[in-house]
Design a protein around this motif. Structure first.
Motif, PDB file in Angstrom:
ATOM      1  N   LYS A   1       0.815  -1.207   0.000  1.00 12.67           N
ATOM      2  CA  LYS A   1       0.000   0.000   0.000  1.00 12.67           C
ATOM      3  C   LYS A   1       0.852   1.261   0.000  1.00 12.67           C
ATOM      4  CE  LYS A   1      -4.255  -1.831   1.992  1.00 12.67           C
ATOM      5  NZ  LYS A   1      -5.283  -1.686   3.042  1.00 12.67           N
ATOM      6  N   HIS A   2       2.111   1.156   0.442  1.00 12.64           N
ATOM      7  CA  HIS A   2       2.955   2.337   0.495  1.00 12.64           C
ATOM      8  C   HIS A   2       4.061   2.265  -0.550  1.00 12.64           C
ATOM      9  CE1 HIS A   2       1.724   3.729   4.812  1.00 12.64           C
ATOM     10  NE2 HIS A   2       0.732   3.673   3.961  1.00 12.64           N
ATOM     11  N   SER A   3       3.696   1.809  -1.725  1.00 11.22           N
ATOM     12  CA  SER A   3       4.629   1.746  -2.832  1.00 11.22           C
ATOM     13  C   SER A   3       4.045   2.454  -4.047  1.00 11.22           C
ATOM     14  CB  SER A   3       4.934   0.293  -3.200  1.00 11.22           C
ATOM     15  OG  SER A   3       5.671   0.227  -4.405  1.00 11.22           O
ATOM     16  N   LEU A   4       4.900   3.176  -4.771  1.00  9.86           N
ATOM     17  CA  LEU A   4       4.486   3.858  -5.993  1.00  9.86           C
ATOM     18  C   LEU A   4       4.951   3.120  -7.244  1.00  9.86           C
ATOM     19  CD1 LEU A   4       5.250   7.595  -5.063  1.00  9.86           C
ATOM     20  CD2 LEU A   4       3.010   6.480  -5.147  1.00  9.86           C
ATOM     21  N   LYS A   5       5.432   1.896  -7.091  1.00  4.99           N
ATOM     22  CA  LYS A   5       6.015   1.196  -8.236  1.00  4.99           C
ATOM     23  C   LYS A   5       4.985   0.819  -9.287  1.00  4.99           C
ATOM     24  CE  LYS A   5      10.111  -0.572  -5.888  1.00  4.99           C
ATOM     25  NZ  LYS A   5      10.896  -1.775  -5.489  1.00  4.99           N
ATOM     26  N   GLY A   6       3.701   0.839  -8.941  1.00  2.00           N
ATOM     27  CA  GLY A   6       2.672   0.525  -9.928  1.00  2.00           C
ATOM     28  C   GLY A   6       2.115   1.732 -10.655  1.00  2.00           C
ATOM     29  N   ILE A   7       2.644   2.932 -10.372  1.00  2.44           N
ATOM     30  CA  ILE A   7       2.129   4.150 -11.005  1.00  2.44           C
ATOM     31  C   ILE A   7       2.739   4.306 -12.390  1.00  2.44           C
ATOM     32  CG2 ILE A   7       1.875   6.643 -10.808  1.00  2.44           C
ATOM     33  CD1 ILE A   7       0.356   4.984  -8.677  1.00  2.44           C
ATOM     34  N   ALA A   8       1.898   4.316 -13.423  1.00  7.04           N
ATOM     35  CA  ALA A   8       2.389   4.326 -14.806  1.00  7.04           C
ATOM     36  C   ALA A   8       3.245   5.552 -15.115  1.00  7.04           C
ATOM     37  CB  ALA A   8       1.207   4.242 -15.772  1.00  7.04           C
ATOM     38  N   LEU A   9       2.895   6.689 -14.533  1.00  3.95           N
ATOM     39  CA  LEU A   9       3.647   7.919 -14.788  1.00  3.95           C
ATOM     40  C   LEU A   9       5.117   7.769 -14.433  1.00  3.95           C
ATOM     41  CD1 LEU A   9       3.574  11.001 -15.499  1.00  3.95           C
ATOM     42  CD2 LEU A   9       3.144  11.423 -13.061  1.00  3.95           C
ATOM     43  N   LEU A  10       5.424   6.902 -13.474  1.00  3.06           N
ATOM     44  CA  LEU A  10       6.785   6.766 -12.963  1.00  3.06           C
ATOM     45  C   LEU A  10       7.571   5.655 -13.631  1.00  3.06           C
ATOM     46  CD1 LEU A  10       5.937   7.173  -9.164  1.00  3.06           C
ATOM     47  CD2 LEU A  10       6.338   8.956 -10.887  1.00  3.06           C
ATOM     48  N   ASP A  11       6.979   5.008 -14.642  1.00  7.49           N
ATOM     49  CA  ASP A  11       7.691   3.954 -15.358  1.00  7.49           C
ATOM     50  C   ASP A  11       9.023   4.477 -15.888  1.00  7.49           C
ATOM     51  OD1 ASP A  11       5.639   2.218 -14.894  1.00  7.49           O
ATOM     52  OD2 ASP A  11       4.814   2.277 -16.927  1.00  7.49           O
ATOM     53  N   GLY A  12      10.071   3.718 -15.688  1.00  9.59           N
ATOM     54  CA  GLY A  12      11.393   4.111 -16.176  1.00  9.59           C
ATOM     55  C   GLY A  12      12.265   4.720 -15.112  1.00  9.59           C
ATOM     56  N   LEU A  13      11.702   5.116 -13.982  1.00  4.61           N
ATOM     57  CA  LEU A  13      12.505   5.656 -12.891  1.00  4.61           C
ATOM     58  C   LEU A  13      13.186   4.528 -12.121  1.00  4.61           C
ATOM     59  CD1 LEU A  13      10.297   8.467 -11.310  1.00  4.61           C
ATOM     60  CD2 LEU A  13      12.150   8.716 -12.962  1.00  4.61           C
ATOM     61  N   ALA A  14      14.334   4.813 -11.598  1.00  3.32           N
ATOM     62  CA  ALA A  14      15.050   3.845 -10.779  1.00  3.32           C
ATOM     63  C   ALA A  14      14.342   3.690  -9.438  1.00  3.32           C
ATOM     64  CB  ALA A  14      16.493   4.303 -10.565  1.00  3.32           C
ATOM     65  N   ASP A  15      14.538   2.543  -8.804  1.00  2.16           N
ATOM     66  CA  ASP A  15      13.903   2.283  -7.502  1.00  2.16           C
ATOM     67  C   ASP A  15      14.252   3.376  -6.501  1.00  2.16           C
ATOM     68  OD1 ASP A  15      12.828   0.008  -8.559  1.00  2.16           O
ATOM     69  OD2 ASP A  15      14.168  -1.379  -7.512  1.00  2.16           O
ATOM     70  N   LYS A  16      15.485   3.840  -6.523  1.00  2.00           N
ATOM     71  CA  LYS A  16      15.915   4.871  -5.577  1.00  2.00           C
ATOM     72  C   LYS A  16      15.141   6.163  -5.807  1.00  2.00           C
ATOM     73  CE  LYS A  16      20.063   7.240  -3.878  1.00  2.00           C
ATOM     74  NZ  LYS A  16      21.548   7.372  -4.029  1.00  2.00           N
ATOM     75  N   GLN A  17      14.887   6.511  -7.060  1.00  2.00           N
ATOM     76  CA  GLN A  17      14.140   7.728  -7.378  1.00  2.00           C
ATOM     77  C   GLN A  17      12.684   7.612  -6.927  1.00  2.00           C
ATOM     78  OE1 GLN A  17      15.167   7.523 -11.581  1.00  2.00           O
ATOM     79  NE2 GLN A  17      16.370   9.405 -11.421  1.00  2.00           N
ATOM     80  N   ILE A  18      12.102   6.426  -7.121  1.00  2.54           N
ATOM     81  CA  ILE A  18      10.720   6.214  -6.672  1.00  2.54           C
ATOM     82  C   ILE A  18      10.647   6.261  -5.152  1.00  2.54           C
ATOM     83  CG2 ILE A  18       8.831   4.542  -6.580  1.00  2.54           C
ATOM     84  CD1 ILE A  18       9.609   3.630  -9.367  1.00  2.54           C
ATOM     85  N   SER A  19      11.635   5.661  -4.486  1.00  3.36           N
ATOM     86  CA  SER A  19      11.656   5.671  -3.022  1.00  3.36           C
ATOM     87  C   SER A  19      11.757   7.096  -2.492  1.00  3.36           C
ATOM     88  CB  SER A  19      12.818   4.837  -2.500  1.00  3.36           C
ATOM     89  OG  SER A  19      12.662   3.479  -2.850  1.00  3.36           O
ATOM     90  N   SER A  20      12.543   7.917  -3.176  1.00  3.02           N
ATOM     91  CA  SER A  20      12.686   9.316  -2.766  1.00  3.02           C
ATOM     92  C   SER A  20      11.353  10.048  -2.865  1.00  3.02           C
ATOM     93  CB  SER A  20      13.743  10.010  -3.636  1.00  3.02           C
ATOM     94  OG  SER A  20      13.838  11.379  -3.320  1.00  3.02           O
ATOM     95  N   LEU A  21      10.584   9.753  -3.931  1.00  6.61           N
ATOM     96  CA  LEU A  21       9.280  10.389  -4.088  1.00  6.61           C
ATOM     97  C   LEU A  21       8.305   9.870  -3.031  1.00  6.61           C
ATOM     98  CD1 LEU A  21       7.513  12.302  -5.784  1.00  6.61           C
ATOM     99  CD2 LEU A  21       6.919  10.329  -7.219  1.00  6.61           C
ATOM    100  N   GLU A  22       8.373   8.586  -2.731  1.00  2.66           N
ATOM    101  CA  GLU A  22       7.490   8.001  -1.714  1.00  2.66           C
ATOM    102  C   GLU A  22       7.661   8.696  -0.371  1.00  2.66           C
ATOM    103  OE1 GLU A  22       7.371   3.428  -3.528  1.00  2.66           O
ATOM    104  OE2 GLU A  22       8.706   3.959  -1.864  1.00  2.66           O
TER     105      GLU A  22
END
Length: 232
Positions: free
Chosen positions: A6-27
């Motif tokens: 529930k606290h992950s943004l990895k399924g958000i299509a807009l963020l496809d292509g970002l590295a895990d670290k970048q997604i974690s920073s946004l989270e």
């Protein structure tokens, strides 16, 4: 879509292509909130300008006429986002947002959203393309409302939904079957009109209703009906 916490943004299509670290920073810059079905996420009169990422569930974008009639614009599933218009231009909200199912969203402030877009120009371009798509859809909808009769608007809405579920053999299926009230709210007509149009299409075998879906056995036939009236 793959399962996600529930606290992950990895399924958000807009963020496809970002590295895990970048997604974690946004989270880390998001707050998280869960809603039950048919709860209001955004009121059109809200003063906040936050952006919402749909982590789980689904929402409907709606407005209401002075008489209280619901006008539906779109349904968004998990992986989508909303609220970007007010975040970008600082203006008021343009619509209400209601959950259709239990829904979890990640919420980011407009300031953080701006900074994120400046840091990731490719994501900013995706947002621009999405807004362009909204404008094109709105233009088509205005033309349909201005030039088509109620029956033809129902045909056009069914075609739109069918094209989103098109099969390679010129067939399509809409599932689950949309409620008459949902179609009516999208094309500014009554449930009775929708019921009458669907009954007529069923008699002509243009649509076939099963227990859980509307099948369109010949999508080109439905498209030809719409194009003939539109004058395409």
């Amino acid at each position: 879509m793959p399962e996600q916490s529930k606290h992950s943004l990895k399924g958000i299509a807009l963020l496809d292509g970002l590295a895990d670290k970048q997604i974690s920073s946004l989270e880390e810059r998001c707050s998280w909130h869960s809603y039950g079905p048919e709860e209001q996420v955004i009121d059109r009169h809200d003063e906040n300008r936050d952006v919402f990422f749909i982590v789980e569930g689904s929402v409907r974008i709606v407005n209401y006429s002075l008489s209280g009639r619901e006008i539906a614009f779109d349904d968004l599933e998990a992986g989508n986002y909303f609220g970007e218009l007010a975040a970008i231009d600082g203006g008021p909200r343009s619509a209400n947002v209601i959950t259709l199912a239990p829904t979890t969203v990640a919420i980011i402030s407009p300031k953080a959203f701006h900074e994120f877009l400046f840091d990731h120009p490719a994501i900013g371009l995706k947002v621009m393309r999405h807004l362009s798509h909204i404008v094109r859809q709105a233009t088509e909808r205005i033309m349909d409302l201005s030039t088509l009769g109620a029956n033809n608007r129902v045909h056009a809405e069914l075609l739109r939904q069918a094209m989103a579920n098109l099969h390679s053999d010129n067939t399509a299926a809409i599932s689950p079957i949309p409620h008459h009230s949902e179609i009516a709210s999208r094309v500014s007509t009554t449930r009775e009109t929708v019921a009458r149009v669907l009954s007529d299409l069923a008699k002509k075998k243009i649509v076939i209703r099963t227990s859980n879906k509307l099948e369109i056995p010949d999508i080109e036939r439905l498209a030809a009906m719409v194009e003939e009236v539109r004058g395409d």
